[in-house]
Design a protein around this motif. Structure first.
Motif, mmCIF file in Angstrom:
data_model
loop_
_atom_site.group_PDB
_atom_site.id
_atom_site.type_symbol
_atom_site.label_atom_id
_atom_site.label_comp_id
_atom_site.label_asym_id
_atom_site.label_seq_id
_atom_site.Cartn_x
_atom_site.Cartn_y
_atom_site.Cartn_z
ATOM 1 N N UNK A 248 39.558 -15.425 -38.058
ATOM 2 C CA UNK A 248 38.404 -14.942 -38.823
ATOM 3 C C UNK A 248 37.359 -14.301 -37.899
ATOM 4 N N UNK A 249 37.532 -14.550 -36.589
ATOM 5 C CA UNK A 249 36.601 -13.949 -35.634
ATOM 6 C C UNK A 249 37.057 -12.541 -35.261
ATOM 7 N N UNK A 250 38.370 -12.340 -35.283
ATOM 8 C CA UNK A 250 38.917 -11.045 -34.848
ATOM 9 C C UNK A 250 39.442 -10.250 -36.046
ATOM 10 N N UNK A 251 38.774 -10.424 -37.195
ATOM 11 C CA UNK A 251 39.233 -9.732 -38.402
ATOM 12 C C UNK A 251 38.469 -8.432 -38.668
ATOM 13 N N UNK A 252 37.696 -7.985 -37.677
ATOM 14 C CA UNK A 252 37.007 -6.710 -37.829
ATOM 15 C C UNK A 252 35.531 -6.840 -38.167
ATOM 16 N N UNK A 253 35.074 -8.039 -38.466
ATOM 17 C CA UNK A 253 33.659 -8.199 -38.810
ATOM 18 C C UNK A 253 32.769 -8.145 -37.565
ATOM 19 N N UNK A 254 33.365 -8.442 -36.407
ATOM 20 C CA UNK A 254 32.595 -8.436 -35.153
ATOM 21 C C UNK A 254 33.126 -7.334 -34.246
ATOM 22 N N UNK A 255 32.196 -6.670 -33.568
ATOM 23 C CA UNK A 255 32.566 -5.580 -32.674
ATOM 24 C C UNK A 255 33.122 -6.095 -31.358
ATOM 25 N N UNK A 256 33.707 -5.186 -30.595
ATOM 26 C CA UNK A 256 34.366 -5.543 -29.336
ATOM 27 C C UNK A 256 33.375 -6.218 -28.365
ATOM 28 N N UNK A 257 32.176 -5.656 -28.262
ATOM 29 C CA UNK A 257 31.197 -6.210 -27.311
ATOM 30 C C UNK A 257 30.758 -7.611 -27.738
ATOM 31 N N UNK A 258 30.641 -7.808 -29.057
ATOM 32 C CA UNK A 258 30.252 -9.145 -29.548
ATOM 33 C C UNK A 258 31.360 -10.161 -29.247
ATOM 34 N N UNK A 259 32.602 -9.713 -29.426
ATOM 35 C CA UNK A 259 33.716 -10.627 -29.139
ATOM 36 C C UNK A 259 33.766 -10.960 -27.646
ATOM 37 N N UNK A 348 25.024 -8.262 -21.365
ATOM 38 C CA UNK A 348 24.908 -7.447 -22.585
ATOM 39 C C UNK A 348 24.089 -8.210 -23.634
ATOM 40 N N UNK A 349 22.786 -8.334 -23.410
ATOM 41 C CA UNK A 349 21.965 -9.112 -24.351
ATOM 42 C C UNK A 349 21.946 -8.503 -25.752
ATOM 43 N N UNK A 350 22.116 -7.204 -25.827
ATOM 44 C CA UNK A 350 22.095 -6.569 -27.155
ATOM 45 C C UNK A 350 23.275 -7.075 -27.991
ATOM 46 N N UNK A 351 24.459 -7.133 -27.340
ATOM 47 C CA UNK A 351 25.647 -7.620 -28.071
ATOM 48 C C UNK A 351 25.470 -9.079 -28.464
#
Lengths: 398, 429
Positions: A248-259, A348-351
């Protein structure tokens, strides 16, 4: 108390305090002061209302379930001993029977709260488990708990019958050893698959290097049939270590930098040897905990007698509840250190900010819960604390 | 004790009569199924008519409170005929049966009651009430299969057929009868019990009687000669029928630690039995320490099974200690054993293992039914408990045989052995 005993107790207490101090240390610089942030700066009124509404009911169910569990165990402690007559198993076997009956009672009285909680989560789209599946789908895990409980009681009662009042001094290391065993074996019991996202896997390798951690498998666990909650964890010891991402974390709701921030956070746990740290804390709580259970059950003949088992369950659960604020504080400190490491590694504090902001609509966690909920139910820093930490990290970099 | 208990109970109105002498003609045994073809065709036709007769009887009995006499006679003849046919098919009897279901013509017969007043409520709910007995009949019995036809109208029919125990006893009995010209008594008794129980179920279902089928094997085979005492037999308190509702409700999870322990113990027991086999083969008698260890294992197996399948109430200990569990096992000491029988023990045990498997299915059904009853009444039904006792005893005898605790072959008769004073399980020691 004789002087010798007093000295021994003081020495043990000093040793305990030193060990606790060593475990309490954190990689977050002591000079870091978290700024006070206003939730409205990050979240809309509707989001805050939804999170507050969800948490209110979830909290009520948690408190209701806990109070009911304690009440049921109090009744069981008073009357549970009468089921000893249904046993032909000798003292230890009878104790196991009583323990399992107590556990079944707790399971039964908590069931309505569990079903209500499931209804509440389904209503908010967080849980997808069906009611029948909830009631009847996890018998293997429940059976495993029955077996573990009876095994634990066999250890305690066996030690109590051999060592008398000092059983706890042997039981605490025995249970710590079991925790180590489960921590090692646990990852092998999970059904996971390799991470398919090649760029995230490459980022994980890069982040491991930055955080001084050797290669650790990053795997994905399929949970989306049961929940939409995003989560990740580090598990295992030595060769069984791995980072587990829920699908559910890698289902597209979160961007690469957030992951990448999530993965860096988990690598932070590995870098700090947090599983071992938790084992250490378990051991520190196990010694006084078992001692208190031993003291509380003396009037019923001690833990070697089956009559003491129902009372010991009540004492155990009450102690767990009493220790919960401290355990949550420890857990929050460990998680905060992992957050700090993730910020250091990703820079990457923004992510990180985006990630923590997304947690509110996806998990319906209250960004800044009330004091009681914070003390008893929050094992991670609150969303606002995490956002504040990002800001503190950023201000130190300037 | 069982006999004392029986004295207070009315005998079941559907009574099994067994006058079979165990002798079998090899030729008719060999062609048994082929010879039965005319009967099978005949019974199909008869069953077709019985469906209408049963519906008519049902409606008439609901109105009048008793089945009409002509229909009662017709249905009684059908029950009797099916009993003869089942007995023939399952090698419980040898002569070719008649086609009319007349009484006193066949060595395995049933006595049936005349038409009597019955409770209208019991008539109204006869089919759902019969479901537990039908389940048991399917697991144990020699017939009573239920077939549901779906379509514009659903109906239920009952016909002669095979349950696990009767079928297994017949297949094994077929080989034995061909070889020896006689049916082994244990297998014959097992088949007779199945046939008798099926007859009681059919009679109940077809309103021939309103007395619920009695699954107690000892009562069913009351007039059948008991086998000799087997060195491995059940002992304990036969009247231990009380069941704690809480532990009944949680019986399976409460059994889990025992099942885990039993699985671990089984691994060691297998190794010990291999060592015991070698020692027995060389010395002609088992090694005492191994015999003691394996005896404990078999006794523990019985205790756990008795608890799990609700044949006993108490939570058992983990050591298989003798004399502490209400349902216990008498086992022989390390006695001299035949070397050839020791050498081929596993091969020889195959038929017993097959029967044990068939009884295991019956034991499971018994446990499920007992679970509901015990939960409601706080007591296990006498009959079901004794079926469970039969299955557990046979399983223990088989284990003891395989693990070389005895070279006495397991006895498949539902009757506990020996003197009339001895009971289903048995001596109060």
């Amino acid at each position: 108390m004789s002087a010798r005993r007093g000295a021994a107790a003081l020495t043990a207490a000093a040793g305990w305090a030193v060990a606790a101090w060593l475990l309490w240390r954190t990689s977050v610089p002591s000079s870091v002061r978290l700024p006070r942030l206003d939730p409205h700066e990050f979240f809309g009124p509707a989001q805050l209302r939804a999170a507050a509404s969800f948490s209110r009911v979830s909290g009520a169910l948690w408190w209701g379930g806990t109070a009911t569990e304690l009440a049921a165990l109090a009744v069981f402690a008073r009357f549970g001993g009468r089921w000893a007559r249904e046993s032909a198993a000798g003292p230890v076997g009878t104790g196991m029977l009583l323990g399992m009956l107590g556990f079944a009672l707790v399971w039964a009285v908590e069931l309505p709260f569990g079903v209500a909680g499931l209804w509440w989560q389904r209503r908010h789209g967080i849980a997808h488990t069906g009611y029948l599946s909830y009631l009847f789908g996890d018998w293997a895990a429940l059976g495993g708990e029955f077996v573990f409980l009876s095994f634990a009681l066999a250890i305690v009662m066996g030690l109590a019958r051999r060592l008398g009042r000092w059983w706890w001094a042997a039981a605490a290391p025995a249970f710590t050893a079991l925790v180590v065993l489960f921590a090692f074996v646990g990852p092998y019991l999970l059904s996971t698959h390799r991470l398919g996202d090649a760029s995230l896997a490459a980022a994980a390798r890069r982040l491991e290097g930055r955080q001084g951690v050797g290669p650790v498998p990053v795997v994905v666990e399929r949970v989306h049939d049961a929940t939409s909650l995003p989560n990740a964890e580090t598990s295992g010891l030595g060769p069984s270590r791995r980072i587990v991402l829920w699908d559910t974390l890698v289902d597209g709701r979160f961007g690469e930098r957030e992951l990448e921030v999530v993965v860096a956070h988990e690598i932070g746990h590995l870098a700090h040897e947090d599983i071992w740290r938790q084992v250490g804390w378990f051991a520190l709580f196990a010694f006084p905990g078992t001692l208190l259970i031993g003291l509380a059950t003396r009037r019923r003949g001690g833990m070697g007698e089956p009559a003491a088992v129902p009372l010991s369950l009540l004492v155990l659960v009450a102690l767990q509840l009493a220790a919960l604020p401290a355990q949550n504080a420890i857990s929050r400190r460990i998680e905060a250190a992992a957050d700090w490491s993730a910020l250091d590694a990703t820079r990457d504090p923004a992510a990180a900010t985006t990630l923590f902001r997304r947690f509110v609509p996806t998990t319906l966690d209250e960004p800044s819960p009330g004091l009681l909920d914070y003390v008893f139910r929050e094992s991670h820093p609150t969303i606002m604390q995490r956002l504040a930490m990002v800001r503190a990290w950023r201000s130190r970099r300037r | 004790m069982l006999s004392g208990m029986e004295a207070h109970r009315d005998p079941h109105p559907v009574r099994l009569l067994v006058r079979d002498d165990l002798h079998r003609r090899r030729l008719t045994v060999f062609f048994r199924l082929v010879l039965a073809i005319p009967h099978i065709l005949w019974v199909l036709l008869w069953t077709f008519l019985v469906v209408f007769a049963a519906v008519a009887t049902y409606l008439a009995a609901l109105v009048r409170g008793r089945p009409p006499a002509p229909l009662h006679v017709f249905l009684s003849a059908y029950v009797r005929y099916l009993t003869h046919l089942n007995a023939y098919l399952w090698l419980v009897a040898d002569p070719y049966p008649g086609f009319s279901g007349a009484g006193d013509e066949y060595p395995v017969d049933v006595e049936l009651p005349g038409p009597a007043a019955q409770s209208r409520w019991a008539i109204l709910f006869r089919l759902p009430l019969a479901i537990p007995s039908l389940l048991l009949a399917t697991a144990l019995g020699g017939g009573g299969q239920v077939r549901f036809f779906t379509g514009s109208t659903s109906r239920t029919t009952f016909s002669g057929g095979g349950g696990a125990l009767a079928g297994t006893a017949a297949v094994l009995g077929w080989f034995a009868s061909l070889a020896r010209g006689a049916m082994p008594k244990g297998l014959r008794d097992a088949g007779a019990y199945s046939v008798g129980y099926t007859a009681q179920v059919l009679a109940y279902l077809l309103l021939v009687t309103d007395r619920y089928p009695d699954s107690d094997p000892t009562a069913m085979l009351e007039e059948v000669e008991r086998p000799p005492v087997h060195p491995v037999h059940l002992v304990g308190d036969a009247h231990d029928l009380r069941r704690s509702r809480v532990t009944v409700l949680l019986r399976l999870p409460l059994s889990l630690p025992h099942l885990v322990w039993l699985a671990l113990w089984s691994v060691v027991a297998v190794l010990a039995s291999i060592a015991n086999w070698l020692v027995t083969l060389v010395r002609g008698r088992p090694a005492e320490p191994l015999h003691r260890f394996l005896s404990r294992f078999v006794r523990y197996q019985l205790h756990v099974s008795a608890f799990l399948y609700l044949a006993a109430n108490s939570f058992p200990g983990f050591a298989g200690v003798e004399g502490v569990y209400p349902l216990d096992l008498a086992l022989p000491g390390p006695e001299r054993q035949s070397r050839p029988r020791t050498g081929f023990r596993l091969l020889l045990a195959v038929p017993a293992l097959i029967v044990s498997g068939a009884l295991g299915w019956g034991l499971f059904v018994t446990a499920v039914l007992t679970w509901f009853v015990a939960l409601a009444r706080g007591r296990a039904p006498w009959g079901l408990r004794n079926v469970a006792g039969y299955a557990l005893r046979y399983s223990a005898q088989t284990s003891a045989y395989v693990l070389l605790l005895t070279d006495a072959y397991p006895h498949a008769s539902p009757l506990e052995g020996a003197e009339p004073s001895q009971l289903s399980f048995d001596e109060l020691e």
